[in-house]
Write an enzyme that holds these catalytic residues in place. Structure first.
Site, mmCIF file in Angstrom:
data_model
loop_
_atom_site.group_PDB
_atom_site.id
_atom_site.type_symbol
_atom_site.label_atom_id
_atom_site.label_comp_id
_atom_site.label_asym_id
_atom_site.label_seq_id
_atom_site.Cartn_x
_atom_site.Cartn_y
_atom_site.Cartn_z
ATOM 1 N N CYS A 70 0.822 -1.211 0.000
ATOM 2 C CA CYS A 70 0.000 0.000 0.000
ATOM 3 C C CYS A 70 0.860 1.267 0.000
ATOM 4 O O CYS A 70 1.840 1.371 0.749
ATOM 5 C CB CYS A 70 -0.916 -0.015 1.218
ATOM 6 S SG CYS A 70 -1.998 1.418 1.351
ATOM 7 N N TYR A 77 -19.847 21.115 16.498
ATOM 8 C CA TYR A 77 -19.432 19.772 16.080
ATOM 9 C C TYR A 77 -17.918 19.665 16.311
ATOM 10 O O TYR A 77 -17.151 19.297 15.416
ATOM 11 C CB TYR A 77 -19.790 19.496 14.612
ATOM 12 C CG TYR A 77 -21.217 19.842 14.260
ATOM 13 C CD1 TYR A 77 -22.249 18.933 14.486
ATOM 14 C CD2 TYR A 77 -21.547 21.089 13.732
ATOM 15 C CE1 TYR A 77 -23.566 19.249 14.180
ATOM 16 C CE2 TYR A 77 -22.852 21.419 13.426
ATOM 17 C CZ TYR A 77 -23.866 20.498 13.649
ATOM 18 O OH TYR A 77 -25.167 20.822 13.351
ATOM 19 N N CYS A 124 -16.016 18.044 4.804
ATOM 20 C CA CYS A 124 -15.366 16.909 4.135
ATOM 21 C C CYS A 124 -16.243 16.375 3.008
ATOM 22 O O CYS A 124 -15.888 15.402 2.352
ATOM 23 C CB CYS A 124 -15.064 15.804 5.144
ATOM 24 S SG CYS A 124 -16.529 15.139 5.971
#
Length: 451
Positions: free
Chosen positions: A160, A315, A408
């Site tokens: 990876c 948040y 995001c």
């Protein structure tokens, strides 16, 4: 064209989130995956008037823009879908995709500051969550990521490009160790088995490493031998935390019924912009540390001079952004519904000697009513689904002159911005930050001004 037909076409436009739209005859063909210029074979899943949804069956020919050499797992692993595209081209694609989303919602008249690339576009992740399984039925034990489009098959991703060699060493040593022990992996189909997940976290700036082995309680296995094996690995980072999490939940997710500390402590430290944070095995922390430093620097620039301002960090998670702002704020209130995150946020504020930060657990709308101060500035960093319409109303009613929204998921961001517009907030500037190189995702930072 009808369901189950097999068609061949060239991929046209890549859309945000890892989908593509192409033209085939008189229809728009929507497909998960695909890079502009690829020639593919696909099966028709459903059709509507002028539209069809298809699933890729085979890549017939690579795109001319695929000029990078990917890892050996590419096109099989479900991880990096655009690793074969040069990084500068990836940034161009993401920038255009985000701007398209703004234009689709008629959002104009703001200053667009482009996209900032990640300081590292490979080996950048500080956390990986691997799953135990097998790559083929009754095959040897594997540990890694799901194969593309498969819910069951797991491939050991020992090549990876997302993580450094410490992750690879822990991954390969773990799967070899448990292969020798012949312990069964947990099957989500019948909820039988023992080995579930391996979670590795690393403090990129502190060089601290955490290994968390996640199992069910169905086998009574002594993990001391596994712990000793890990401690004998020649890792670059210091292995300060080895944990064993018991998870008997039915969901295919890492949850904790019991946490056992096999070695060291149950947290690592990470440093961001001169602040130190305690990162527990289940706390949220941006997965790209160097990218997070860039993201928070952009947010701080958007906020500007805020020496005498009361800041609401909504948040707030473990309080990272609020604490970055705290040094130049009069007061920071962080509000987060997850109590464990609030405890961690207050601990981190104490660790950093910040006395003007207060993190509170609760629902945003209800909790804010109990605060004695009114905000001059609001920072919003919601999860992927964005901000609920009622929450947009409540946030707007706080009356702050400025809102900085960090997202995001630009798909939900633009919908929320349309709602904020109804309450008198105008877009001043927008900038993208690529926190997730080689994937379809990107962070977007927006500043809103009250009319």
């Amino acid at each position: 064209m009808k369901r189950r037909d097999v068609i061949e076409f060239e991929v046209d436009k890549m859309e945000f989130g890892g989908t593509s739209v192409s033209r085939y005859g008189n229809r728009d063909i929507h497909m998960k995956g695909g890079i502009t210029g690829q020639k593919v074979k696909a099966a028709v899943k459903r059709t509507k008037s002028g539209k069809a949804d298809v699933k890729m069956l085979e890549l017939l020919e690579n795109s001319p823009i695929e000029t990078e050499t990917p890892c050996k797992h590419f096109n099989e692993c479900g991880g990096c879908s655009i690793l074969s595209v040069p990084y500068e081209k990836q940034l161009e694609i993401k920038e255009r995709q985000v701007m398209d989303l703004f234009l689709q919602q008629d959002l104009f008249g703001f200053k667009f500051l482009g996209i900032q690339g990640s300081p590292q576009n490979k080996l950048y992740r500080n956390k990986m969550e691997y799953t135990f399984g097998d790559e083929m039925k009754d095959g040897p034990l594997t540990l890694g990521l799901h194969k593309k489009g498969r819910h069951i098959d797991i491939m050991t991703v020992d090549g990876c490009f997302l993580v450094d060699q410490d992750f690879i060493k822990v991954l390969t040593s773990t799967v070899e160790f448990f292969n020798e022990k012949e312990l069964p992996y947990y099957r989500t189909v019948n909820h039988k088995g023992y080995l579930r997940n391996l979670v590795v976290r690393k403090g990129i700036n502190t060089n601290e490493l955490m290994v968390n082995i996640v199992t069910s309680s169905q086998v009574d296995f002594n993990m001391n031998e596994y712990k000793d094996m890990l401690l004998n690995l020649d890792t670059e980072a210091e292995l300060v935390s080895i944990l064993h999490t018991i998870n008997d939940g039915l969901a295919d997710a890492v949850n904790c019924d019991e946490l056992r500390v096999l070695h060291g402590r149950d947290y690592i430290h990470e440093e961001v912009l001169g602040l130190r944070f305690r990162v527990s095995p289940f706390s949220f922390f941006q997965t790209n540390t160097k990218g997070a430093e860039e993201l928070y620097t952009i947010a701080r620039e958007f906020v500007g001079d805020h020496n005498d301002k009361v800041v609401f960090d909504l948040y707030s998670g473990t309080g990272t952004i609020g604490q970055v702002m705290a040094k130049a704020a009069k007061k920071v209130y962080g509000i987060e519904i997850i109590e464990e995150a609030v405890v961690a946020a207050n601990e981190n504020a104490k660790l950093n000697g910040l006395t003007n930060c207060e993190f509170v657990a609760g629902d945003v709308a209800k909790t804010v009513k109990n605060l004695k101060d009114k905000p001059d500035l609001i920072i919003v960093d919601p999860p992927r689904p964005g901000v609920h319409k009622d929450a947009v109303r409540d946030i707007s009613n706080f009356g702050a002159k400025e809102i900085v929204y960090i997202s995001c998921n630009p798909k939900t961001l633009v919908l929320d911005l349309v709602e904020f517009k109804k309450y008198g907030y105008e877009l001043e500037k927008v900038k993208c930050m690529d926190m997730f190189p080689n994937t379809p995702h990107v962070e977007t930072i927006v500043k809103l001004i009250k009319k």
